[in-house]
Design a protein around this motif. Structure first.
Motif, PDB file in Angstrom:
ATOM      1  N   THR A   1      -7.278  -0.553  -8.384  1.00  0.00           N
ATOM      2  CA  THR A   1      -8.336  -0.219  -7.414  1.00  0.00           C
ATOM      3  C   THR A   1      -7.784   0.717  -6.348  1.00  0.00           C
ATOM      4  O   THR A   1      -8.410   1.723  -6.000  1.00  0.00           O
ATOM      5  CB  THR A   1      -8.897  -1.501  -6.766  1.00  0.00           C
ATOM      6  N   LEU A   2      -6.608   0.404  -5.837  1.00  0.00           N
ATOM      7  CA  LEU A   2      -5.996   1.233  -4.804  1.00  0.00           C
ATOM      8  C   LEU A   2      -5.749   2.649  -5.324  1.00  0.00           C
ATOM      9  O   LEU A   2      -6.059   3.630  -4.639  1.00  0.00           O
ATOM     10  CB  LEU A   2      -4.692   0.595  -4.324  1.00  0.00           C
ATOM     11  N   LYS A   3      -5.220   2.761  -6.528  1.00  0.00           N
ATOM     12  CA  LYS A   3      -4.975   4.088  -7.106  1.00  0.00           C
ATOM     13  C   LYS A   3      -6.280   4.873  -7.226  1.00  0.00           C
ATOM     14  O   LYS A   3      -6.336   6.061  -6.892  1.00  0.00           O
ATOM     15  CB  LYS A   3      -4.331   3.948  -8.487  1.00  0.00           C
ATOM     16  N   ARG A   4      -7.334   4.210  -7.688  1.00  0.00           N
ATOM     17  CA  ARG A   4      -8.631   4.871  -7.843  1.00  0.00           C
ATOM     18  C   ARG A   4      -9.178   5.313  -6.487  1.00  0.00           C
ATOM     19  O   ARG A   4      -9.677   6.430  -6.332  1.00  0.00           O
ATOM     20  CB  ARG A   4      -9.615   3.930  -8.549  1.00  0.00           C
ATOM     21  N   VAL A   5      -9.074   4.432  -5.492  1.00  0.00           N
ATOM     22  CA  VAL A   5      -9.570   4.744  -4.142  1.00  0.00           C
ATOM     23  C   VAL A   5      -8.847   5.964  -3.577  1.00  0.00           C
ATOM     24  O   VAL A   5      -9.476   6.878  -3.030  1.00  0.00           O
ATOM     25  CB  VAL A   5      -9.400   3.523  -3.213  1.00  0.00           C
ATOM     26  N   LEU A   6      -7.531   6.017  -3.707  1.00  0.00           N
ATOM     27  CA  LEU A   6      -6.785   7.156  -3.168  1.00  0.00           C
ATOM     28  C   LEU A   6      -7.203   8.454  -3.848  1.00  0.00           C
ATOM     29  O   LEU A   6      -7.400   9.476  -3.179  1.00  0.00           O
ATOM     30  CB  LEU A   6      -5.280   6.917  -3.317  1.00  0.00           C
TER      31      LEU A   6
ATOM     32  N   LEU B   1       0.836  -1.204   0.000  1.00  0.00           N
ATOM     33  CA  LEU B   1       0.000   0.000   0.000  1.00  0.00           C
ATOM     34  C   LEU B   1       0.873   1.257   0.000  1.00  0.00           C
ATOM     35  O   LEU B   1       0.614   2.213  -0.738  1.00  0.00           O
ATOM     36  CB  LEU B   1      -0.923   0.018   1.216  1.00  0.00           C
ATOM     37  N   THR B   2       1.914   1.238   0.823  1.00  0.00           N
ATOM     38  CA  THR B   2       2.822   2.383   0.932  1.00  0.00           C
ATOM     39  C   THR B   2       3.511   2.666  -0.392  1.00  0.00           C
ATOM     40  O   THR B   2       3.561   3.813  -0.847  1.00  0.00           O
ATOM     41  CB  THR B   2       3.873   2.125   2.037  1.00  0.00           C
ATOM     42  N   THR B   3       4.042   1.622  -1.022  1.00  0.00           N
ATOM     43  CA  THR B   3       4.762   1.787  -2.286  1.00  0.00           C
ATOM     44  C   THR B   3       3.866   2.427  -3.344  1.00  0.00           C
ATOM     45  O   THR B   3       4.274   3.383  -4.025  1.00  0.00           O
ATOM     46  CB  THR B   3       5.280   0.420  -2.788  1.00  0.00           C
ATOM     47  N   VAL B   4       2.647   1.930  -3.479  1.00  0.00           N
ATOM     48  CA  VAL B   4       1.722   2.480  -4.475  1.00  0.00           C
ATOM     49  C   VAL B   4       1.415   3.945  -4.151  1.00  0.00           C
ATOM     50  O   VAL B   4       1.468   4.815  -5.030  1.00  0.00           O
ATOM     51  CB  VAL B   4       0.423   1.645  -4.549  1.00  0.00           C
ATOM     52  N   ALA B   5       1.122   4.232  -2.892  1.00  0.00           N
ATOM     53  CA  ALA B   5       0.756   5.598  -2.499  1.00  0.00           C
ATOM     54  C   ALA B   5       1.917   6.579  -2.686  1.00  0.00           C
ATOM     55  O   ALA B   5       1.723   7.687  -3.191  1.00  0.00           O
ATOM     56  CB  ALA B   5       0.266   5.613  -1.055  1.00  0.00           C
ATOM     57  N   VAL B   6       3.117   6.184  -2.291  1.00  0.00           N
ATOM     58  CA  VAL B   6       4.279   7.065  -2.414  1.00  0.00           C
ATOM     59  C   VAL B   6       4.551   7.385  -3.885  1.00  0.00           C
ATOM     60  O   VAL B   6       4.856   8.527  -4.237  1.00  0.00           O
ATOM     61  CB  VAL B   6       5.522   6.445  -1.720  1.00  0.00           C
ATOM     62  N   ARG B   7       4.400   6.390  -4.752  1.00  0.00           N
ATOM     63  CA  ARG B   7       4.592   6.624  -6.196  1.00  0.00           C
ATOM     64  C   ARG B   7       3.583   7.637  -6.738  1.00  0.00           C
ATOM     65  O   ARG B   7       3.843   8.307  -7.725  1.00  0.00           O
ATOM     66  CB  ARG B   7       4.467   5.314  -6.967  1.00  0.00           C
ATOM     67  N   LEU B   8       2.433   7.740  -6.078  1.00  0.00           N
ATOM     68  CA  LEU B   8       1.409   8.706  -6.491  1.00  0.00           C
ATOM     69  C   LEU B   8       1.575  10.062  -5.799  1.00  0.00           C
ATOM     70  O   LEU B   8       0.749  10.950  -5.959  1.00  0.00           O
ATOM     71  CB  LEU B   8       0.012   8.148  -6.191  1.00  0.00           C
TER      72      LEU B   8
END
Length: 139
Positions: free
Chosen positions: A116-121, A19-26
């Protein structure tokens, strides 16, 4: 525009890392907690808008118990509850959170696909900005 802040409360460190890796990249700033006590401490100790991903099943203080401690927090927050297990505890958490006037999005089921995670954030940040524009949040 305030920084995009994400809190992740999950005792599964591999999942939290994902989750952290995806969020930090965004472009998000991320804080990870292994249990509900750590989450409450961070939420009470900091300010500003944030998205909070909370695992329902955690040691020490689970997602439902966390909700009980949130009434003292006065900042714009959007919650998403997560589980890899049964629906009932998540539904209970969502109902309890809404009864306390917390802003809660749809439940998330593990594993959460990256898209899905990217869309949710993105969706949750937009919700926070809408919440903030109706309060005294700096836009």
């Amino acid at each position: 525009m305030p920084e995009q802040k994400l809190y992740i409360a999950d005792d599964n460190s591999e999942f939290a890392d994902y989750l952290t890796t995806v969020a930090v990249r965004l472009g998000w700033t991320v804080e990870v907690c292994k249990n509900g006590n750590e989450l409450l401490e961070l939420l009470l100790g900091e300010g500003g808008p944030a998205v909070v991903l909370v695992d329902i099943n955690m040691p020490e203080k689970d997602g439902i118990e966390v909700i009980e401690g949130l009434s003292e927090i006065d900042r714009p927050l959007r919650f998403r509850f997560m589980t890899g297990g049964a629906d009932a505890p998540m539904l209970a958490a969502k109902l309890m959170a809404r009864a306390r006037n917390l802003s809660v999005g749809r439940n998330l089921y593990k594993p959460i696909p990256m898209e899905t995670l990217k869309r949710v954030l993105t969706e949750e940040w937009e919700e926070l900005l809408v919440m903030g524009s109706s309060s005294n949040l700096p836009a």
